[in-house]
Write a protein that holds these residues in place. Structure first.
Motif, short mmCIF file in Angstrom:
data_model
loop_
_atom_site.label_atom_id
_atom_site.label_comp_id
_atom_site.label_asym_id
_atom_site.label_seq_id
_atom_site.Cartn_x
_atom_site.Cartn_y
_atom_site.Cartn_z
N TYR A 153 -7.16 -0.84 12.95
CA TYR A 153 -7.56 -1.48 11.70
C TYR A 153 -8.99 -1.13 11.27
O TYR A 153 -9.43 -1.58 10.21
CB TYR A 153 -7.44 -3.00 11.82
CG TYR A 153 -6.03 -3.51 11.67
CD1 TYR A 153 -5.40 -3.51 10.42
CD2 TYR A 153 -5.32 -3.99 12.76
CE1 TYR A 153 -4.10 -3.97 10.27
CE2 TYR A 153 -4.02 -4.46 12.63
CZ TYR A 153 -3.42 -4.45 11.38
OH TYR A 153 -2.13 -4.91 11.24
N THR A 155 0.28 -11.96 14.73
CA THR A 155 0.75 -12.46 13.44
C THR A 155 0.32 -13.90 13.16
O THR A 155 0.63 -14.44 12.09
CB THR A 155 2.29 -12.39 13.35
OG1 THR A 155 2.87 -13.15 14.43
CG2 THR A 155 2.77 -10.94 13.45
N ARG A 215 4.50 -3.93 12.11
CA ARG A 215 3.35 -3.35 12.82
C ARG A 215 3.20 -3.98 14.21
O ARG A 215 2.95 -3.28 15.19
CB ARG A 215 2.08 -3.57 12.00
CG ARG A 215 0.77 -3.22 12.72
CD ARG A 215 0.58 -1.73 12.87
NE ARG A 215 0.40 -1.08 11.59
CZ ARG A 215 -0.77 -0.95 10.96
NH1 ARG A 215 -1.88 -1.43 11.51
NH2 ARG A 215 -0.83 -0.33 9.79
N GLY A 252 -3.23 -7.85 8.84
CA GLY A 252 -3.58 -7.98 10.26
C GLY A 252 -4.99 -7.57 10.58
O GLY A 252 -5.43 -7.69 11.74
N ALA A 278 1.05 -4.89 6.24
CA ALA A 278 0.42 -4.68 7.55
C ALA A 278 -1.09 -4.85 7.52
O ALA A 278 -1.69 -5.30 8.50
CB ALA A 278 0.79 -3.29 8.08
N TRP A 279 -1.74 -4.52 6.39
CA TRP A 279 -3.21 -4.56 6.36
C TRP A 279 -3.77 -5.96 6.54
O TRP A 279 -4.93 -6.11 6.94
CB TRP A 279 -3.75 -3.94 5.07
CG TRP A 279 -3.44 -4.64 3.79
CD1 TRP A 279 -2.43 -4.34 2.93
CD2 TRP A 279 -4.14 -5.74 3.19
NE1 TRP A 279 -2.46 -5.18 1.84
CE2 TRP A 279 -3.50 -6.04 1.97
CE3 TRP A 279 -5.26 -6.48 3.56
CZ2 TRP A 279 -3.94 -7.06 1.13
CZ3 TRP A 279 -5.70 -7.50 2.72
CH2 TRP A 279 -5.04 -7.79 1.53
N SER A 298 5.40 -3.80 7.19
CA SER A 298 4.99 -5.20 7.16
C SER A 298 4.15 -5.52 8.39
O SER A 298 4.12 -4.75 9.37
CB SER A 298 6.22 -6.11 7.13
OG SER A 298 6.89 -6.06 8.37
N LEU A 299 3.49 -6.67 8.35
CA LEU A 299 2.73 -7.11 9.52
C LEU A 299 3.65 -7.32 10.72
O LEU A 299 3.30 -6.97 11.85
CB LEU A 299 1.99 -8.41 9.19
CG LEU A 299 1.16 -9.03 10.31
CD1 LEU A 299 0.08 -8.07 10.80
CD2 LEU A 299 0.54 -10.35 9.85
N PRO A 308 5.60 -13.28 8.40
CA PRO A 308 5.03 -11.96 8.69
C PRO A 308 5.89 -10.80 8.22
O PRO A 308 5.38 -9.70 8.02
CB PRO A 308 4.89 -11.97 10.22
CG PRO A 308 4.77 -13.41 10.58
CD PRO A 308 5.66 -14.13 9.60
#
Length: 444
Positions: free
Chosen positions: A129, A182, A167, A200, A197-198, A163-164, A192
């Protein structure tokens, strides 16, 4: 100099009003209730007191920047304290993770205690990240974002196919670490699987910058709203209470003021710092969004004898439910003030449901004071504004308003506006509005 009306006295409205007043505008803040601060509220019953909303924050630089750019530095008003422990996670298999902040090495050691080798997997997940954060900070958080002008790198971050939840599943076979990765989204009421995904990136921010709070001695996080209220007086902001705004007043397609039951307040600029669905002029522009509601909450005064020694925040994961316990309230000698929130498939009282997950968390016989609030009651207490916007896939990022809106002269700040919910992001939304409006001499 522009005549500015800020609608809503939550954190986003307070921060917007203070910044715009410092930029030389004549600012009026209109609040539907008699109290400012929104979710920055203290619930008091007798000698017990609890933070009603957030009990900590990420990115302390956002709060410091707000105070520095509107008057006296934050440190001359109150103290933000670093919290060594992000939170403790308790899992259904009886294991637990006490996750520290502000340290890669400490996090690796803590996660490895769950099972050797998991620490490296956690560090890899968080490190992924780092680039995401740089793109978000530069293109989405520190300047008004224009979707049509976004470069490929920015669009790849904000509109990922992943998606989170996906991920987390790609990063971890271990279900416990997926729950940790999550949790921040779940805590805010999101699925979630519907969160890009971002989002996270929260894990990266916790690891790099840590968790910060205002101690009980200073009044808890609610004190942040109280200090900002005093800052408005210093900046000569006119505060109008007990006055719900019914809608915007338009002339020639541009905003000319806000309409209330008591009459119209003229304005060159209006900042909507409430749920825009409450203003008929803006409601059609957010028709695709849904509110993210707060969790049901029980503020508890408990007998201290025999209570487990919990972290400032403890998350208890069940099969289909999860609970957050925060312990930072004030209480008389011999007692403790805890706040309990529940997420997931809750079909009974939160205290009863928590008791099913562990004997040391059966608090029923220890309660000496209790204040319950449903999601609806919390929303009403915060001026009718929910927790933010529900994630419904990656397109939600463009469904929110802010800092500008389709109505000329109208801007949006707060949990419902870009860049999103949570104290640091609400604070950034106010900074983006101030940047978009500009200093008095630039306003037409």
């Amino acid at each position: 100099m522009a005549d500015v009306v800020v609608v809503g006295g939550g954190y986003g409205g307070l921060a917007s009003a203070a910044r715009l007043a410092k930029q030389g505008h004549a600012v009026t803040l209109v609040e539907a209730g008699d109290r400012l601060g929104g979710a920055l509220e203290r619930v008091v019953r007798g000698d017990f007191a609890w933070d009603a909303g957030p009990s900590s924050t990420l990115l302390p630089a956002v709060v410091r920047d707000l105070f520095r750019k509107t008057g006296r530095p934050l440190e001359r008003e109150l103290t933000l304290e670093h919290r060594d422990l992000v939170r403790e996670h308790r899992f259904a298999d009886g294991t637990a993770l006490r996750l520290p902040g502000s340290s890669r090495e400490a996090q690796q050691v803590a996660v490895d205690a769950l099972s050797p080798g998991l620490g490296a997997a956690w560090l890899d997940h968080v490190a992924a990240y780092a680039e995401t954060w740089e793109v978000l900070r530069r293109e989405h958080l520190e300047r008004p974002w224009l979707p049509d002008l976004a470069d490929r790198a920015t669009r790849a971050v904000l509109f990922p196919r992943e998606s989170l939840d996906r991920r987390a599943r790609r990063s971890f076979r271990d279900r416990r670490l997926r729950q940790v990765a999550t949790w921040a989204a779940v805590a805010e009421g999101h699925d979630p699987r519907q969160v890009p995904a971002w989002v996270g990136v929260t894990a990266y921010l916790e690891q790099r910058f840590g968790i910060w709070t205002v101690g009980a001695a200073d009044g808890g996080m609610a004190a942040l709203g109280e200090v900002l209220e005093r800052r408005l007086a210093t900046r000569r902001v006119d505060v109008v209470r007990n006055t719900p705004v019914l809608d915007l007043e338009l002339r020639g397609g541009r905003v000319a003021g806000v309409r209330t039951a008591a009459g119209t307040i003229d304005a060159d600029v209006v900042v909507c710092a409430i749920d825009p669905r409450r203003l008929p002029t803006l409601a059609p522009h957010v028709a695709r969004t849904l509110p993210a509601l707060p969790a049901p909450v029980a503020h508890l005064g408990l007998e201290a004898d025999g209570l487990p020694d919990l972290a400032p925040e403890t998350v208890v994961h069940g099969k289909d439910v999860a609970f957050s316990i925060t312990t930072g309230g004030t209480a008389p000698d011999g007692t403790r003030a805890w706040t309990l929130r529940g997420r997931g498939r809750l079909h009974e009282d939160v205290v009863e449901a928590l008791a099913r997950l562990g004997s040391d968390l059966d608090l029923r016989r220890r309660i000496v004071r209790r204040v319950d609030r449903s999601p609806r009651e919390q929303v009403e207490a915060w001026g009718g504004t929910p927790w933010g916007v529900q994630w419904q896939g990656r397109g939600t990022v463009t469904a929110r308003l802010g800092p500008t809106t389709p109505v000329p002269g109208v801007y949006a700040a707060g949990a419902h506006a870009a860049p999103g919910a949570g104290l640091p992001f609400v604070g950034l939304s106010a900074a983006l509005v101030a940047q978009a409006v500009g200093p008095a001499e630039r306003t037409r």
